[in-house]
Write an enzyme that holds these catalytic residues in place. Structure first.
Site, mmCIF file in Angstrom:
data_model
loop_
_atom_site.group_PDB
_atom_site.id
_atom_site.type_symbol
_atom_site.label_atom_id
_atom_site.label_comp_id
_atom_site.label_asym_id
_atom_site.label_seq_id
_atom_site.Cartn_x
_atom_site.Cartn_y
_atom_site.Cartn_z
ATOM 1 N N HIS A 223 22.291 -0.962 -34.706
ATOM 2 C CA HIS A 223 23.087 0.107 -34.929
ATOM 3 C C HIS A 223 23.898 -0.113 -36.069
ATOM 4 C CE1 HIS A 223 26.947 -1.647 -33.252
ATOM 5 N NE2 HIS A 223 26.278 -2.230 -32.419
ATOM 6 N N ASP B 57 26.520 1.655 -37.023
ATOM 7 C CA ASP B 57 28.081 2.075 -36.861
ATOM 8 C C ASP B 57 29.005 0.622 -36.546
ATOM 9 O OD1 ASP B 57 26.809 2.264 -34.387
ATOM 10 O OD2 ASP B 57 28.790 3.298 -33.586
ATOM 11 N N ASP C 20 29.087 -6.936 -35.667
ATOM 12 C CA ASP C 20 28.754 -6.191 -34.688
ATOM 13 C C ASP C 20 28.565 -4.687 -35.139
ATOM 14 O OD1 ASP C 20 27.972 -4.888 -32.167
ATOM 15 O OD2 ASP C 20 29.846 -5.057 -31.558
ATOM 16 N N GLU D 26 26.293 4.004 -31.864
ATOM 17 C CA GLU D 26 25.963 3.145 -30.582
ATOM 18 C C GLU D 26 27.370 3.063 -29.811
ATOM 19 O OE1 GLU D 26 25.935 -0.504 -28.179
ATOM 20 O OE2 GLU D 26 27.354 0.062 -30.187
ATOM 21 N N GLU D 27 28.274 2.854 -30.583
ATOM 22 C CA GLU D 27 29.904 2.334 -30.157
ATOM 23 C C GLU D 27 30.380 3.410 -29.475
ATOM 24 O OE1 GLU D 27 30.532 -0.523 -29.799
ATOM 25 O OE2 GLU D 27 29.692 -1.954 -31.803
ATOM 26 N N ASP E 37 21.204 -7.321 -31.239
ATOM 27 C CA ASP E 37 22.789 -6.700 -30.971
ATOM 28 C C ASP E 37 23.304 -7.809 -30.020
ATOM 29 O OD1 ASP E 37 24.966 -5.412 -31.141
ATOM 30 O OD2 ASP E 37 24.671 -3.908 -29.913
ATOM 31 N N HIS F 286 34.933 -6.152 -31.607
ATOM 32 C CA HIS F 286 35.798 -4.912 -31.356
ATOM 33 C C HIS F 286 37.282 -5.025 -31.483
ATOM 34 C CE1 HIS F 286 32.533 -2.843 -28.587
ATOM 35 N NE2 HIS F 286 32.234 -3.341 -29.774
#
Length: 486
Positions: free
Chosen positions: A76, A78, A115, A145-146, A169, A458
């Site tokens: 992904h 983003d 990530d 995705e997030e 991922d 994150h």
């Protein structure tokens, strides 16, 4: 920073560095989409943006390899936008500042975007590799995705042509993921009529809790890290009772899939009770530090005098909101009976915004079982309904059921053993992966997830382990060369 481009293998690290220079927070992907389209053109492969905002690359098979099974490489585009409190970084306009710290690549005061930037960088390296012999290769680089797997959820059903999906991922090198949890967003809201404060009798304070580690609400929910919203609720409930405090505003957390590391509230209370509340803050700070001394090392909890606002939350709503927040489940519900070291069901009390007559509480619930996912939703709905709040759900996605007989899994395990002399580890993750959503649209795909090692995605301490990227690249290339015939 630019020395990152010279790390081994340069074909991945130069692409990763280029990605860090393009703003790509979830919800703001125009620049990265155009960057990837331009890259595809330069690499000489078919490249297009689909109706869901995903970028697709297609690279034809090498001569003589046309009869191999088709492989879809997936990642992904983003990234989660988190920054330290003092950082002025604007994720919509500013490049990430990566740097090398010993064996790790980190970012200065923000999330790194490894990530899933390293997965995208590996895809880019495959697309521009002129020496690799391979069958037909597609790449699916998904959007947003997030924040809800929107790109995967809206993926057209006849767009992909491959037989194998390799999701890039995962965050633990040497572990091959064959299953993951589903998830659902739960939002509780209420509107209320504010009431006036009493300037002659009341004062106002702002109480801030920060310095927590935060973390990935799938990968790290079981570690017992502090949740700023839940910790703040304990304090607020007490001072409502003991110091006659009233809520004006509450802001905590900013991403559903990140454990909140900061929360702040503005409270009113009788002027004569301010000194006692300040003492309460000191006592709670000591308690928090003691409770989390094995887990959290940077807890800050402090109070500031602020100007008395004109309006506040009415008493009944005030009590109902605080009670609901304190009662709301947060953390692990159950482990998977057949994989007792893996979380089955959890919830993350992620975001609280209360101000100006509106309250919104946002939670991400996860489970490997649909019935348990519904159970946690029902539990949360019951909690907030008792506070008179409206509860809505969105963004539901199912779990990815493990297939231990997966041919691509066993090819990877064989290649891994031959290349590195040790056994790979088969894993089921609690973190959600897009594999389940893509399988819902392409059920015949043989699916596995892998990647180099990353820690604390994150969060602002996100980091990528340099030494794992080269073997990841070696395994990826070797596996593509050895994909079997159809």
């Amino acid at each position: 920073m630019s020395e990152i481009k010279n790390l081994n293998p340069t074909c991945i690290w130069k692409n990763f560095y280029a990605l860090t220079q393009v703003p790509r927070p979830s919800g703001h992907l125009e620049k990265i989409q155009q960057f990837l389209l331009d890259f595809g053109q330069q690499a000489g492969v078919e490249a297009f943006k689909d109706p869901a905002g995903n970028i697709v690359f297609r690279k034809p098979a090498s001569a003589g390899m046309e009869n191999r099974k088709g492989v879809i490489l997936q990642a992904h585009m983003d990234m989660v936008p988190q920054k330290t409190p003092e950082n002025t970084h604007n994720f919509e306009t500013d490049p990430i500042q990566p740097w090398i710290d010993g064996e790790w690549v980190k970012a200065k005061g923000t999330t790194l975007g490894a990530d899933n930037g390293l997965g995208v960088a590996a895809i880019m390296a495959i697309m521009e590799d002129k020496t690799l012999r391979h069958g037909p290769v597609e790449a699916l680089i998904t959007a947003d995705e997030e924040t809800g797997m929107y790109g995967a959820n809206d993926l057209p059903t006849e767009e992909l042509h491959g037989d194998i999906l390799m999701n890039l991922d995962s965050e633990h090198w040497g572990k091959f993921v064959i299953g993951s949890a589903g998830g659902i967003d739960v939002t509780a809201t209420i509107e209320y009529k504010e009431e006036e404060t009493a300037p002659a009798e009341d004062a106002a304070v702002k109480v801030t809790l920060k310095g927590l580690r935060g973390g990935h609400s799938g990968l790290e929910i079981h570690e017992g890290r502090g949740n700023a919203n839940k910790m703040m609720a304990r304090f607020v409930r007490e001072v409502v009772e003991t110091e006659d405090a009233r809520l004006v505003s509450w802001h905590g957390g900013n991403m559903r899939n990140a454990i909140p590391f900061k929360a702040e509230v503005v409270l009113t209370l009788p002027k004569e009770n301010v000194a006692a509340l300040k003492q309460d803050v000191e006592e709670w700070k000591a308690d928090f530090i003691d409770e989390y001394k094995q887990i959290e090392s940077g807890i800050e909890f402090y109070v500031e005098d602020v100007e008395l606002p004109k309006m506040q939350v009415p008493e009944e709503i005030n009590d109902n909101l605080i009670n609901a927040i304190l009662a709301c489940h947060d953390g692990v519900v159950r482990m998977i009976p057949s994989y007792p070291n893996v979380v089955e069901t959890s919830s993350n009390l992620a975001i609280i915004d209360i101000e100006d007559g509106k309250a919104a509480i946002k939670i991400l619930a996860r489970s490997s079982r649909e019935d348990m996912k519904q159970y946690i939703v029902d539990m949360l709905e019951s909690c907030f309904n008792m506070a008179g709040m409206k509860v809505e759900t969105a963004g539901s996605y199912g779990g990815w059921d493990p297939n231990p007989d997966s041919p691509i899994l066993h090819l990877l395990l064989k290649e891994y053993k031959e290349l590195f002399g040790k056994e790979g580890i088969i894993q089921v993750d609690h973190a959600g992966l897009e594999c389940s959503v893509i399988l819902g649209k392409y059920p015949w795909l043989d699916v596995v997830s892998l990647g180099p090692t990353m820690k604390s995605p994150h969060t602002t301490t996100e980091r990528a382990l340099i030494e794992t990227v080269a073997p990841f690249w070696e395994l990826l290339r070797k596996t593509l060369e050895d994909i079997p015939k159809k």
